[in-house]
Design an enzyme around this catalytic site. Structure first.
Site, mmCIF file in Angstrom:
data_model
loop_
_atom_site.group_PDB
_atom_site.id
_atom_site.type_symbol
_atom_site.label_atom_id
_atom_site.label_comp_id
_atom_site.label_asym_id
_atom_site.label_seq_id
_atom_site.Cartn_x
_atom_site.Cartn_y
_atom_site.Cartn_z
ATOM 1 N N ASP A 308 0.794 -1.152 -0.052
ATOM 2 C CA ASP A 308 0.219 0.122 0.010
ATOM 3 C C ASP A 308 0.989 1.438 0.051
ATOM 4 O OD1 ASP A 308 -2.352 1.422 0.439
ATOM 5 O OD2 ASP A 308 -2.373 1.522 2.313
ATOM 6 N N SER A 472 -5.514 3.616 1.082
ATOM 7 C CA SER A 472 -6.362 2.796 0.905
ATOM 8 C C SER A 472 -6.042 2.227 -0.596
ATOM 9 C CB SER A 472 -7.603 3.904 0.671
ATOM 10 O OG SER A 472 -8.070 4.128 2.001
ATOM 11 N N HIS A 473 -4.863 1.677 -0.729
ATOM 12 C CA HIS A 473 -4.471 1.195 -2.020
ATOM 13 C C HIS A 473 -3.829 -0.228 -1.677
ATOM 14 C CE1 HIS A 473 -4.124 5.655 -3.653
ATOM 15 N NE2 HIS A 473 -5.315 5.132 -3.601
ATOM 16 N N ILE A 474 -4.433 -0.839 -0.812
ATOM 17 C CA ILE A 474 -3.870 -2.340 -0.557
ATOM 18 C C ILE A 474 -4.002 -3.131 -1.585
ATOM 19 C CG2 ILE A 474 -6.369 -3.132 0.480
ATOM 20 C CD1 ILE A 474 -4.605 -5.045 2.413
#
Ligand SMILES: Cc1cc2nc3c(=O)[nH]c(=O)nc-3n(C[C@H](O)[C@H](O)[C@H](O)COP(=O)(O)OP(=O)(O)OC[C@H]3O[C@@H](n4cnc5c(N)ncnc54)[C@H](O)[C@@H]3O)c2cc1C
Length: 537
Positions: A308, A472-474
């Site tokens: 992330d 919020s970019h898992i």
């Protein structure tokens, strides 16, 4: 109940994939979604309809006190918890739980990353994914309203806008001017492959509506009799006969059903897909056996390589000249730059944020508490600094065989010294910018980090490790790679190594992050995989 293809999860990837695969009327497609569905735009709740990051929330979506509805209290959010570093408090991990998935609750930033990102995917044994091969699919995703030419799409399902500098508020203009005066190049188009520097923000917020894949892809396909969309249905297990996936065990309305399909595709996202795989017996054998889960296949890479983008905020009191609220929604200026000494182009992103209440140290990390402050009396200005190609990797692990218990997630941000070095440089650049005359009247006293946090690299590292939170970019939790990559879960066509009839198409299969928010890359993956499936790959 036997379909040609059953897709688990109607998110960014699942909705796009279902729409593309059902273009062939002879292919029956089932799309299962754990959350609700809003087929009629007029009944789409305001919290989903309006991208708050790009436009003021309308009055109906505010609490009695006038605050925008917090996403973490929304039924459309899984609200996972995770740890970010060993020093930071627990962190909320928002994930969409509704048709459109996380694209229905995200911030609508729409950036592709740089060509080198995809060439790096290819160099790891995924030769179908270099920039030249993915570019046509990025074009296919979008209708770019403001840019055209070789690098942009003009008839895709997702509307894309570049903010209009003439409409910027004074703060955004001052940020842009400060960047230019500091020597950063001007770019009119952050999605041009050679771009870098400062220029208009790019968004898929279209006429104030967050244009999710539910709106762009699913809605125009809903009339097809060969496409069945079933919301409020959670897949509990994959059903196997030997190494072949034959169906899904699904909970709907308190009952459990089995649906069969020739091909099962997991598009449950970077948390949901590895979770479902492990619950079904595909994952690290030791972890599964310890929880009493019968092992169908030992696949050690499931849940590993969690990636992330970490982000941090520098915060100031509001200066006398700051008047952002009047023009909020007019878009922003965004700076993409290469960290000093880094060999990775555009590995930092900086932008000037809206008015917020700074996070109280030691509390659960959430963007919602920041948003809550937008209408409070105490206001602050922030610069967000994101590290766009981190080397550090985290891990997602199963802690229970009960599907209701979320997997544990440790993001392990900034574990690599190179990551800390680059983010330290990002903070110092933001501070340099803040001292430029263009920003002088907008920024008051610096609130965070404090002088003592900046006293040395070690002190700043401690601050970073206690402040870093999720962009919020898992992704990357079931990474794509050839069969001789011991941690690869799927091949470059999305097929789970060693299994039959089982694929994954979502953010979890990214071999590595891209240097941008990842929603466009995830939709591109779905577009490309749809073509592979149609071609029988
Ligand atoms: C708050 C937030 C802000 C973001 N901001 C941006 C941004 O501005 N720009 C950007 O590019 N990216 C942004 N992102 C990231 C981007 O939206 C996601 O990376 C992307 O949407 C992920 O797509 P996906 O298809 O992998 O998963 P998702 O879109 O999350 O879809 C997974 C779907 O599967 C469903 N599901 C899960 N498990 C099951 C199950 N067992 N059975 C049935 N259904 C299931 C979920 O409910 C969900 O609908 C943001 C994300 C969030 C959460």
């Amino acid at each position: 109940m036997k379909y040609d293809v059953a897709i688990v999860g109607a998110g960014s990837a699942g909705s796009a994939l279902a729409a593309r695969l059902s273009e062939d009327p002879d292919r029956s497609v089932l799309l299962l979604e754990a959350g609700p569905d809003y087929p009629d735009f007029n009944h789409l709740p305001d919290e989903l309809k309006y991208g708050y990051a790009a436009a003021p929330a309308p009055p109906s979506s505010r609490t009695a006190a006038g605050h925008p509805v917090a996403l973490s209290s929304s039924p459309h959010n899984w609200q996972f918890m995770a740890t970010s570093t060993d020093l930071a408090p627990p962190m909320l991990v928002p994930r969409g739980k509704v048709t459109g998935g996380s694209s229905a609750i995200n911030s609508s930033a729409f950036y592709r990353g740089v060509p080198e990102d995809f060439d790096a995917w290819a160099s790891r044994g995924n030769d179908q994914w270099n920039y030249e091969k993915v570019l046509p699919y990025f074009r296919k995703v979008e209708t770019d309203v403001d840019q055209d030419g070789d690098f942009h799409g003009s008839d895709g399902p997702i509307f894309v806008h570049h903010s209009n500098p003439d409409a910027w508020d004074a703060a955004q203009q001052a940020f842009f001017d400060a960047c230019r005066a500091s020597g950063f190049a001007e770019t009119p188009d952050h999605n041009h492959p050679d771009s870098g520097g400062v220029g208009p923000g790019v968004t898929n917020n279209h006429n104030r509506v967050r244009f999710s894949t539910a709106l762009g892809y699913l809605d125009p396909a809903r009339h097809r009799l060969n496409l069945t969309v079933r919301p409020n249905c959670q897949a509990l297990r994959i059903v196997f006969q030997g190494k072949r996936a034959t169906g899904l065990l699904v909970e709907s309305g308190g009952q459990t059903f089995t649906v069969e399909a020739e091909q099962i595709v997991l598009s449950a996202g970077a948390v949901g897909s590895p979770h479902l795989l492990m619950l079904s017996g595909v994952g690290p054998a030791g972890q599964l056996a310890a929880l009493g889960i019968p092992v169908v296949q030992d696949t050690p890479g499931v849940g590993r390589n969690l990636k992330d983008h970490p982000k941090v905020y520098v915060t100031w009191e509001v200066g006398d000249g700051f008047d952002a609220p009047a023009n909020r929604g007019a878009g922003s200026a965004v700076l993409r730059l290469t960290a000093p000494g880094s060999h990775l182009r555009n590995d930092l992103g900086i932008n000037l944020g809206a008015l917020v209440v700074p996070r109280v140290r030691g509390t659960v990390q959430t963007d919602d508490t920041r948003r809550e402050g937008e209408n409070s009396d105490t206001r602050y200005v922030e610069m967000m600094i994101g590290l766009l190609l981190p080397e550090s990797q985290g891990e997602l692990t199963l802690t229970s065989s009960d599907h209701r218990v979320q997997p544990a997630m440790h993001y392990n941000y900034l574990a690599e010294p190179f990551d800390r070095k680059r983010l330290r440089a990002g903070i110092r650049l933001a501070l340099d910018l803040s001292e430029r005359p263009e920003l002088a009247s907008l920024l008051g006293k610096r609130v965070d980090p404090e002088d003592e946090d900046l006293a040395s690299d070690d002190a700043l590292d401690r601050w970073l490790l206690s402040e870093a939170t999720t962009y919020s970019h898992i992704s990357c939790t079931c990474r794509m790679g050839p069969s001789d990559d011991p941690l690869a879960v799927v091949d470059q066509y999305g097929k789970v190594h060693g299994m039959e009839g089982l694929s994954i198409v979502d953010a979890s299969i990214m071999p590595d992050l891209v240097r941008a928010p990842i929603n466009p890359a995830v939709i591109m993956i779905a577009e490309r995989m749809a073509d592979f499936i149609r071609a029988g790959r």
